[in-house]
Scaffold this motif. Structure first.
Motif, PDB file in Angstrom:
ATOM      1  N   GLY A 184       1.342 -13.689 -22.644  1.00 33.66           N
ATOM      2  CA  GLY A 184       2.547 -14.062 -23.638  1.00 33.66           C
ATOM      3  C   GLY A 184       3.774 -14.549 -23.865  1.00 33.66           C
ATOM      4  N   ASN A 185       4.236 -13.728 -22.294  1.00 36.00           N
ATOM      5  CA  ASN A 185       5.751 -13.582 -22.349  1.00 36.00           C
ATOM      6  C   ASN A 185       5.936 -14.933 -21.812  1.00 36.00           C
ATOM      7  N   ILE A 186       7.757 -15.340 -22.523  1.00 31.88           N
ATOM      8  CA  ILE A 186       7.889 -16.789 -22.725  1.00 31.88           C
ATOM      9  C   ILE A 186       9.071 -16.810 -21.584  1.00 31.88           C
ATOM     10  N   PHE A 187       9.033 -15.614 -20.910  1.00 31.58           N
ATOM     11  CA  PHE A 187       9.941 -15.362 -20.032  1.00 31.58           C
ATOM     12  C   PHE A 187       9.657 -15.803 -18.828  1.00 31.58           C
ATOM     13  N   HIS A 188       8.753 -15.610 -18.423  1.00 32.42           N
ATOM     14  CA  HIS A 188       7.180 -15.436 -17.205  1.00 32.42           C
ATOM     15  C   HIS A 188       7.564 -14.273 -16.315  1.00 32.42           C
ATOM     16  N   GLY A 189       8.212 -12.860 -17.922  1.00 37.61           N
ATOM     17  CA  GLY A 189       8.785 -11.305 -17.199  1.00 37.61           C
ATOM     18  C   GLY A 189       9.608 -10.933 -18.101  1.00 37.61           C
ATOM     19  N   ALA A 190       9.536 -10.276 -18.973  1.00 33.37           N
ATOM     20  CA  ALA A 190      10.454  -9.905 -19.753  1.00 33.37           C
ATOM     21  C   ALA A 190      12.427  -9.255 -18.456  1.00 33.37           C
ATOM     22  N   MET A 191      12.589  -9.394 -19.802  1.00 36.70           N
ATOM     23  CA  MET A 191      14.405  -9.963 -19.322  1.00 36.70           C
ATOM     24  C   MET A 191      15.593  -8.803 -19.410  1.00 36.70           C
ATOM     25  N   SER A 192      14.502  -7.373 -18.625  1.00 38.56           N
ATOM     26  CA  SER A 192      15.092  -6.582 -18.622  1.00 38.56           C
ATOM     27  C   SER A 192      16.284  -5.915 -17.130  1.00 38.56           C
ATOM     28  N   LEU A 193      17.201  -5.335 -17.460  1.00 36.41           N
ATOM     29  CA  LEU A 193      17.670  -5.452 -15.795  1.00 36.41           C
ATOM     30  C   LEU A 193      17.156  -5.316 -14.388  1.00 36.41           C
ATOM     31  N   ASP A 194      15.773  -4.392 -14.734  1.00 36.45           N
ATOM     32  CA  ASP A 194      15.390  -4.232 -13.140  1.00 36.45           C
ATOM     33  C   ASP A 194      14.211  -5.424 -13.152  1.00 36.45           C
ATOM     34  N   GLN A 195      13.900  -5.888 -13.773  1.00 33.19           N
ATOM     35  CA  GLN A 195      14.034  -7.167 -13.451  1.00 33.19           C
ATOM     36  C   GLN A 195      14.380  -9.300 -13.436  1.00 33.19           C
TER      37      GLN A 195
END
Length: 580
Positions: A517-528
């Motif tokens: 359900g992630n709208i960004f196609h993956g978390a927008m965390s610094l490791d990604q």
């Protein structure tokens, strides 16, 4: 007369939307193309066509758009079902593809943020509220209701963020640094790969003495940054929401500052940081890009369910096979699906290195978002900004309306409750709510006197207590909790509801292919991000399989920045084919 004109405009728009929702596809794709794109990769197809490659786009659903889609899910009302605001469409792409010529029309919002407070009015006056837009003087007057100190420094804060955001624009429009190219291989190729450092150097030079400030912003909790600038809770909380939207983080989470920067780096109609409503809903963006791509010769098809990527005897991608067994062959394959769908569901596992599969499995797709789309028969009437006697929308109605946003602590509590998998079934729990009413600017979305309302709600878990899946009863209870909360700010809202759609994280995954359900196609965390998006080995859009590329939001620069990944991926394909 005005109502009649609005109704005619509305009905014409619905007919036009229905007629154009399937794009420019033929009845079925041919069996041979130069390039095949899985999912909504219309933008990549346009640039591949510009480069001379005959390209087919194969979309799973019956309507164009992926998550940027418009649908009449309630009779007479057209919704942006998932994505609901436009800002991060890169300006050069807007110009290159002549999107205005191909039908893209945007309603600019000003003001753009409204935060009503739950409090008793003093001396018979309404409760206070905070209204922010592009006029700094008006913003200072609004902020001054809470703090004269904050009002004075607010222009400096805006200028500071704009300076940081502008400095990283070069990184959005270019692939990440080619680390392997610089460090390995023949000297000639290593020197050539040094060109990939140019955007990074350019950003560094633009930042200059602000590099420490930039580093702090992207690594620190946003509450630390905001506390340094401001003292009033409604202002800090309102600004903090931009750091939290779509992300499973709290204001005190390290790295939450980057998400804030991600949401202020956009641009619309030459206005930095602006957000707008697309006429006819967000599907209007998808249709304009599709129209541009088709004018260049691309073939776009809906209701095409991919079975898997075809791998040739030499180990390279040779096309795709549909669920019905039909094969579509091509020189290259690009995937606009999430990395998980691309590499764990559509790619034969024996064609991928085990260490790569392990890295893909570790991508974080956690989503805190539930989207609720609502049709109402009257305009919401907020206690903090009562509707005028003539019933016309006020400036605040066009904004992103922030509810349960009186303080940063309210946002922290919402995060804690969601993080602990506590569903908001009890009325005193207060989820973070962003509410938009695009029909106040766009008359094509609803019948006269009626409106479409979208709620973007956090923090809701993918699984409920005890690992239980959502059922319809849970969705209804949750929606009622949200509507009860809205009624606290705008009494009578709940009674105005004609129909609704509730999309929890599992629903967003099932309906739109958004893993987790992630709208960004993956978390927008610094490791990604950047060199590590989606994983370090394919940050340059090239998968371990020759001829298979990624072009969606799961690749750099990440979700929400419309166009850059598709553009960069197309350039990578054209460069590789040129060398063959």
């Amino acid at each position: 007369m005005a109502a009649a004109m609005r109704f005619a405009h509305f009905r014409t728009a619905l007919v036009r939307a229905a007629a154009g929702s399937r794009g420019c596809h033929r009845s079925a794709p041919k069996t041979q193309y130069d390039a095949v794109i899985i999912g909504g990769g219309r933008l990549s197809s346009a640039y591949l066509q510009k480069g001379g490659l005959k390209t087919a786009v194969l979309e799973r659903r019956h309507v164009l758009g992926g998550a940027a889609v418009s649908e009449e899910i309630i009779p007479g009302f057209c919704f942006s079902r998932a994505s609901y605001l436009l800002s991060l469409l890169r300006p050069h792409i807007y110009q290159d593809l002549e999107l205005k010529k191909h039908g893209l029309q945007v309603y600019m919002r000003d003001p753009n943020a409204f935060t009503p407070l739950l409090e008793e009015g003093v001396g018979g006056r309404p409760p206070r509220s905070l209204l922010l837009g592009t006029d700094l003087a008006k913003n200072q007057k609004e902020i001054g209701k809470f703090s004269e100190k904050d009002a004075k420094v607010f222009p400096d804060y805006v200028a500071h963020l704009e300076k940081l955001a502008c400095a990283i624009h070069p990184l959005l429009d270019a692939p990440p640094v080619d680390v392997l190219g610089i460090t390995q291989g023949p000297l000639r190729k290593r020197v050539a790969a040094m060109k990939s450092l140019k955007p990074l150097v350019k950003s560094g030079l633009k930042l200059g003495v602000n590099i420490p400030d930039f580093y702090e912003l992207i690594t620190a909790p946003i509450v630390k940054v905001l506390n340094r600038w401001f003292e009033s809770e409604p202002l800090r909380a309102t600004l903090a929401t931009d750091a939290l939207i779509g992300a499973n983080i709290s204001p005190s989470s390290p790295g939450s500052g980057y998400v804030l920067l991600h949401h202020v780096m956009g641009e619309l109609e030459m206005e930095k940081g602006a957000w707008g409503y697309v006429e006819g809903g967000m599907g209007g963006v998808s249709k304009s890009i599709a129209s541009s791509a088709c004018s260049l010769g691309a073939d776009i098809f809906t209701e095409q369910v991919i079975g898997q990527v075809l791998i040739g005897p030499d180990g390279s991608a040779k096309g795709v096979v549909m669920k019905d067994g039909t094969e579509v062959h091509s020189k290259v394959v690009l995937s606009n699906a999430t990395p998980h769908v691309t590499f764990r569901q559509l790619t034969p596992q024996d064609a991928l290195p085990q260490e790569f599969i392990t890295a893909i499995n570790q991508i974080d797709y956690t989503s805190p978002v539930t989207k609720i789309n609502v049709a109402v028969d009257k305009l919401p009437n907020f206690l903090a900004a009562p509707n005028p006697a003539d019933g016309k929308p006020g400036p605040h109605h066009q904004c992103s309306i922030h509810l349960n946003c009186e303080s940063v602590e309210v946002l922290e509590a919402a995060y804690r409750e969601g993080h602990d998998n506590i569903l908001y079934l009890i009325s005193f729990l207060r989820p973070m709510i962003e509410m938009v009413i695009p029909s106040v600017l766009d008359p094509t979305l609803a019948p006269p006197g009626c409106h479409v309302v979208s709620f973007f709600i956090q923090f809701t878990p993918y699984w409920l207590e005890g690992g239980r899946a959502w059922i319809d009863e849970d969705r209804e209870k949750f929606a009622n909790t949200v509507f009860d909360q809205v009624d606290c700010y705008a009494p009578g809202f709940k009674d105005s509801i004609i129909g609704k759609e509730i999309l929890t994280p599992p629903d967003l995954e099932r309906e739109f292919g958004l893993t987790g359900g992630n709208i960004f196609h993956g978390a927008m965390s610094l490791d990604q991000l950047y060199l590590a998006r989606p994983v370090p080995s394919i940050a340059n859009y090239r998968s371990p399989i020759k001829g298979l590329y990624i072009c969606g939001s799961g690749s750099h620069p990440g979700g929400g920045v419309m166009g850059s990944a598709g553009w960069n991926a197309a350039l990578a394909v054209l460069a590789d084919l040129k060398q063959q």
